[in-house]
Enzyme design. Structure first.
Site, PDB file in Angstrom:
ATOM      1  N   HIS A 106      -0.436  -0.222  -9.805  1.00 47.13           N
ATOM      2  CA  HIS A 106      -1.188  -1.153  -9.022  1.00 47.13           C
ATOM      3  C   HIS A 106      -1.669  -2.152  -9.842  1.00 47.13           C
ATOM      4  O   HIS A 106      -3.004  -2.504  -9.947  1.00 47.13           O
ATOM      5  CB  HIS A 106      -2.486  -0.190  -8.264  1.00 47.13           C
ATOM      6  CG  HIS A 106      -3.051  -1.232  -6.915  1.00 47.13           C
ATOM      7  ND1 HIS A 106      -3.138  -0.328  -5.968  1.00 47.13           N
ATOM      8  CD2 HIS A 106      -2.889  -2.259  -6.536  1.00 47.13           C
ATOM      9  CE1 HIS A 106      -3.424  -1.002  -4.952  1.00 47.13           C
ATOM     10  NE2 HIS A 106      -3.601  -2.210  -5.192  1.00 47.13           N
ATOM     11  N   GLU A 165      -2.223   7.515  -4.878  1.00 52.04           N
ATOM     12  CA  GLU A 165      -2.603   6.894  -6.236  1.00 52.04           C
ATOM     13  C   GLU A 165      -4.082   7.241  -6.354  1.00 52.04           C
ATOM     14  O   GLU A 165      -4.665   7.189  -7.698  1.00 52.04           O
ATOM     15  CB  GLU A 165      -2.244   5.702  -6.346  1.00 52.04           C
ATOM     16  CG  GLU A 165      -2.970   4.646  -5.177  1.00 52.04           C
ATOM     17  CD  GLU A 165      -2.768   3.053  -5.157  1.00 52.04           C
ATOM     18  OE1 GLU A 165      -1.577   2.903  -5.227  1.00 52.04           O
ATOM     19  OE2 GLU A 165      -3.764   2.219  -5.549  1.00 52.04           O
ATOM     20  N   ARG A 215       0.873  -1.156  -0.098  1.00 49.58           N
ATOM     21  CA  ARG A 215       0.112   0.027  -0.152  1.00 49.58           C
ATOM     22  C   ARG A 215       0.849   1.223  -0.024  1.00 49.58           C
ATOM     23  O   ARG A 215       2.115   1.445   0.627  1.00 49.58           O
ATOM     24  CB  ARG A 215      -1.039  -0.081   1.196  1.00 49.58           C
ATOM     25  CG  ARG A 215      -2.046  -1.028   1.137  1.00 49.58           C
ATOM     26  CD  ARG A 215      -3.118  -0.583   0.180  1.00 49.58           C
ATOM     27  NE  ARG A 215      -4.276  -1.629  -0.088  1.00 49.58           N
ATOM     28  CZ  ARG A 215      -4.195  -2.452  -0.706  1.00 49.58           C
ATOM     29  NH1 ARG A 215      -3.348  -2.805  -1.668  1.00 49.58           N
ATOM     30  NH2 ARG A 215      -5.381  -3.342  -0.874  1.00 49.58           N
ATOM     31  N   ASP A 250       4.713  -0.474  -6.936  1.00 48.71           N
ATOM     32  CA  ASP A 250       3.138  -0.512  -7.769  1.00 48.71           C
ATOM     33  C   ASP A 250       1.974   0.006  -7.129  1.00 48.71           C
ATOM     34  O   ASP A 250       0.888  -0.193  -7.556  1.00 48.71           O
ATOM     35  CB  ASP A 250       2.852  -2.193  -7.687  1.00 48.71           C
ATOM     36  CG  ASP A 250       1.699  -2.574  -8.297  1.00 48.71           C
ATOM     37  OD1 ASP A 250       1.584  -2.355  -9.672  1.00 48.71           O
ATOM     38  OD2 ASP A 250       0.849  -3.288  -8.000  1.00 48.71           O
TER      39      ASP A 250
HETATM   40  P1  NAI Z   1      -1.329 -11.170   5.053  1.00 46.33           P
HETATM   41  O1  NAI Z   1      -2.602 -10.668   5.903  1.00 46.33           O
HETATM   42  O2  NAI Z   1      -1.505 -12.498   4.574  1.00 46.33           O
HETATM   43  O3  NAI Z   1       0.346 -10.987   5.688  1.00 46.33           O
HETATM   44  C1  NAI Z   1       0.313  -9.536   6.232  1.00 46.33           C
HETATM   45  C2  NAI Z   1       1.643  -9.919   7.192  1.00 46.33           C
HETATM   46  O4  NAI Z   1       2.031  -8.528   7.738  1.00 46.33           O
HETATM   47  C3  NAI Z   1       1.030 -10.543   8.560  1.00 46.33           C
HETATM   48  O5  NAI Z   1       2.006 -11.655   8.544  1.00 46.33           O
HETATM   49  C4  NAI Z   1       1.141  -9.622   9.601  1.00 46.33           C
HETATM   50  O6  NAI Z   1       1.662 -10.317  10.786  1.00 46.33           O
HETATM   51  C5  NAI Z   1       2.485  -8.703   9.029  1.00 46.33           C
HETATM   52  N1  NAI Z   1       2.451  -7.355   9.733  1.00 46.33           N
HETATM   53  C6  NAI Z   1       1.576  -6.672  10.265  1.00 46.33           C
HETATM   54  N2  NAI Z   1       2.003  -5.545  10.794  1.00 46.33           N
HETATM   55  C7  NAI Z   1       3.470  -5.744  10.452  1.00 46.33           C
HETATM   56  C8  NAI Z   1       4.507  -4.583  10.855  1.00 46.33           C
HETATM   57  N3  NAI Z   1       4.296  -3.497  11.355  1.00 46.33           N
HETATM   58  N4  NAI Z   1       5.791  -5.127  10.159  1.00 46.33           N
HETATM   59  C9  NAI Z   1       5.900  -6.406   9.499  1.00 46.33           C
HETATM   60  N5  NAI Z   1       4.874  -7.225   9.371  1.00 46.33           N
HETATM   61  C10 NAI Z   1       3.683  -6.719   9.850  1.00 46.33           C
HETATM   62  O7  NAI Z   1      -1.535 -10.287   3.796  1.00 46.33           O
HETATM   63  P2  NAI Z   1      -0.982 -10.598   2.348  1.00 46.33           P
HETATM   64  O8  NAI Z   1      -2.057 -11.394   1.616  1.00 46.33           O
HETATM   65  O9  NAI Z   1       0.344 -11.203   2.415  1.00 46.33           O
HETATM   66  O10 NAI Z   1      -0.996  -9.077   1.521  1.00 46.33           O
HETATM   67  C11 NAI Z   1       0.106  -8.065   1.995  1.00 46.33           C
HETATM   68  C12 NAI Z   1      -0.387  -6.753   1.609  1.00 46.33           C
HETATM   69  O11 NAI Z   1      -0.191  -6.652   0.055  1.00 46.33           O
HETATM   70  C13 NAI Z   1      -1.845  -6.354   1.805  1.00 46.33           C
HETATM   71  O12 NAI Z   1      -2.112  -5.957   3.159  1.00 46.33           O
HETATM   72  C14 NAI Z   1      -2.264  -5.640   0.602  1.00 46.33           C
HETATM   73  O13 NAI Z   1      -2.350  -4.423   1.102  1.00 46.33           O
HETATM   74  C15 NAI Z   1      -1.458  -5.680  -0.457  1.00 46.33           C
HETATM   75  N6  NAI Z   1      -1.766  -6.100  -1.784  1.00 46.33           N
HETATM   76  C16 NAI Z   1      -1.362  -5.721  -2.638  1.00 46.33           C
HETATM   77  C17 NAI Z   1      -1.861  -5.993  -3.929  1.00 46.33           C
HETATM   78  C18 NAI Z   1      -1.648  -5.284  -5.297  1.00 46.33           C
HETATM   79  O14 NAI Z   1      -2.009  -5.539  -6.394  1.00 46.33           O
HETATM   80  N7  NAI Z   1      -0.472  -4.559  -5.193  1.00 46.33           N
HETATM   81  C19 NAI Z   1      -2.744  -7.197  -4.144  1.00 46.33           C
HETATM   82  C20 NAI Z   1      -2.951  -7.741  -2.970  1.00 46.33           C
HETATM   83  C21 NAI Z   1      -2.568  -7.255  -1.770  1.00 46.33           C
END
Ligand code: NAI
Length: 335
Positions: A296, A264, A235, A259
């Site tokens: 994105h 954005e 994000r 990305d």
């Molecule tokens: P997820 O929920 O599986 O994993 C997120 C991880 O971040 C968790 O393990 C959590 O403990 C960790 N986390 C939380 N706070 C933290 C901190 N302060 N420092 C380090 N780690 C921390 O989420 P997932 O599916 O891996 O997605 C990650 C992000 O990717 C999403 O939140 C979303 O914003 C983004 N995303 C972007 C897309 C794109 O098209 N560019 C598409 C899909 C998701």
């Protein structure tokens, strides 16, 4: 039949959603984004279907509630654009697609790293102009370098495993470490500070929350290894853009591949090629030879779009029939 007001519609949304819902949903597709100003267009619908740059703040949600709508179906994983406190008070069910294809996003992350490191974006343009010079295209071997993964959730873990495949040392920070997974893949959990200071490539895979807003700011960026490359496919607001621009100008940051961008909304997903870009920071970023921006698109694979459509349609039709939504898809205030 459930009527769904669908916002920020793009041709691929329409294609995949219509294919997934033959006769169970009546779609009302809108090209514009859902905001407090446009929320009245949802009147008559049973639910709204929204994406990352629709803005469901309190004012917008109050209008939707006034239209008799109580289901917000996010067709994405992140939910930072919904005021969950207001949604809870107004009795909204908010659902999302928590995991459609972590591979799509992780693979795009790696594509950005390879492109920026090996200057493919510059080489592509050069050879098309019959400029076959190699000056300025020197990259570095990924093999033997250190990749720092911040956030080892679904996407971060896939990315970490791919980087291990290049023969990189992978260090990770997550407040909820997964020790068994790390041991199985030779990945080392370290403190956030250590990950910052040892990584040649630092990539962000965590959600945007009040606690993670501007995770990379002037202070944390100054603690990065000199010359490091930063990658963000999560994000935009995880990064303080002003701070990275300063670090790029000083040469402290070796490269930036994003990305997602802090501001954005209203820019990404639109064709603005005939217009004067009003965002000075994005304009500045686009002038650096060592900055790569995609709009994105990390999620944009056929597999991800099919899965997004399948889960979204199933939830909309289940909830429309008064049946329970799919397990694990509800977004609640605690997040
Ligand atoms: P997820 O929920 O599986 O994993 C997120 C991880 O971040 C968790 O393990 C959590 O403990 C960790 N986390 C939380 N706070 C933290 C901190 N302060 N420092 C380090 N780690 C921390 O989420 P997932 O599916 O891996 O997605 C990650 C992000 O990717 C999403 O939140 C979303 O914003 C983004 N995303 C972007 C897309 C794109 O098209 N560019 C598409 C899909 C998701």
């Amino acid at each position: 039949m459930t009527t769904v007001a669908f916002y920020d519609t793009k041709p691929y949304d329409r294609q995949f959603m219509v294919a997934a819902a033959t006769d169970v949903i009546h779609w009302v597709f809108h090209d514009f984004r859902l905001t407090a100003e446009t929320a009245a267009t949802a009147r008559g619908a049973d639910a709204v279907c929204v994406f990352v740059n629709d803005r469901l703040d309190r004012a917008c949600l109050e209008q939707l509630a006034g239209c008799g709508i109580h289901h917000v179906a996010l067709r994405c994983a992140g939910f930072n654009n919904v005021d969950l406190v207001a949604a809870g008070r107004l009795g909204f069910l908010v659902t999302r697609v928590p995991a459609y294809s972590p591979h799509a996003v992780a693979e795009h992350t790696v594509a950005l790293v390879l492109t920026l490191n090996r200057r493919i974006h510059r080489a592509y343009n050069r050879v098309r102009e019959q400029n076959f010079s190699l000056s300025g295209l020197v990259g570095f071997d990924l093999h033997g370098k250190t990749c720092g993964i911040v956030g080892t959730g679904r996407i971060g873990r896939v990315a970490a495993e791919i980087f291990r495949g290049f023969g990189m040392r992978v260090v990770a920070y997550d407040p909820f470490p997964m020790a068994d997974w790390a041991a199985a893949h030779g990945i080392e959990y370290r403190s956030f500070d250590e990950v910052l200071s040892v990584s040649d490539i630092l990539t962000l895979h965590l959600p945007l929350t009040p606690a993670t807003h501007h995770l990379l700011n002037a202070d944390t960026v100054s603690r990065l290894k000199p010359g490091a490359m930063v990658v963000n496919t999560s994000r935009g607001k995880l990064i303080d853009t002003k701070a990275v621009i300063e670090a790029l100008k000083r040469g402290h940051l070796g490269g930036l591949a994003i990305d997602v961008y802090e501001e954005e909304e209203g820019i990404f997903f639109e064709d603005l090629s005939g217009e004067v870009l009003q965002d000075d920071e994005l304009s500045r970023l686009l002038t650096f030879p060592n900055v790569l921006v995609t709009a994105h698109q990390a999620f944009l694979t056929r597999e991800a779009l099919s899965e997004i459509a399948r889960v979204t349609v199933e939830n909309l039709s289940l909830v429309g029939r008064g049946e329970p939504f799919l397990a694990g898809t509800r977004v609640e205030e605690a997040g």
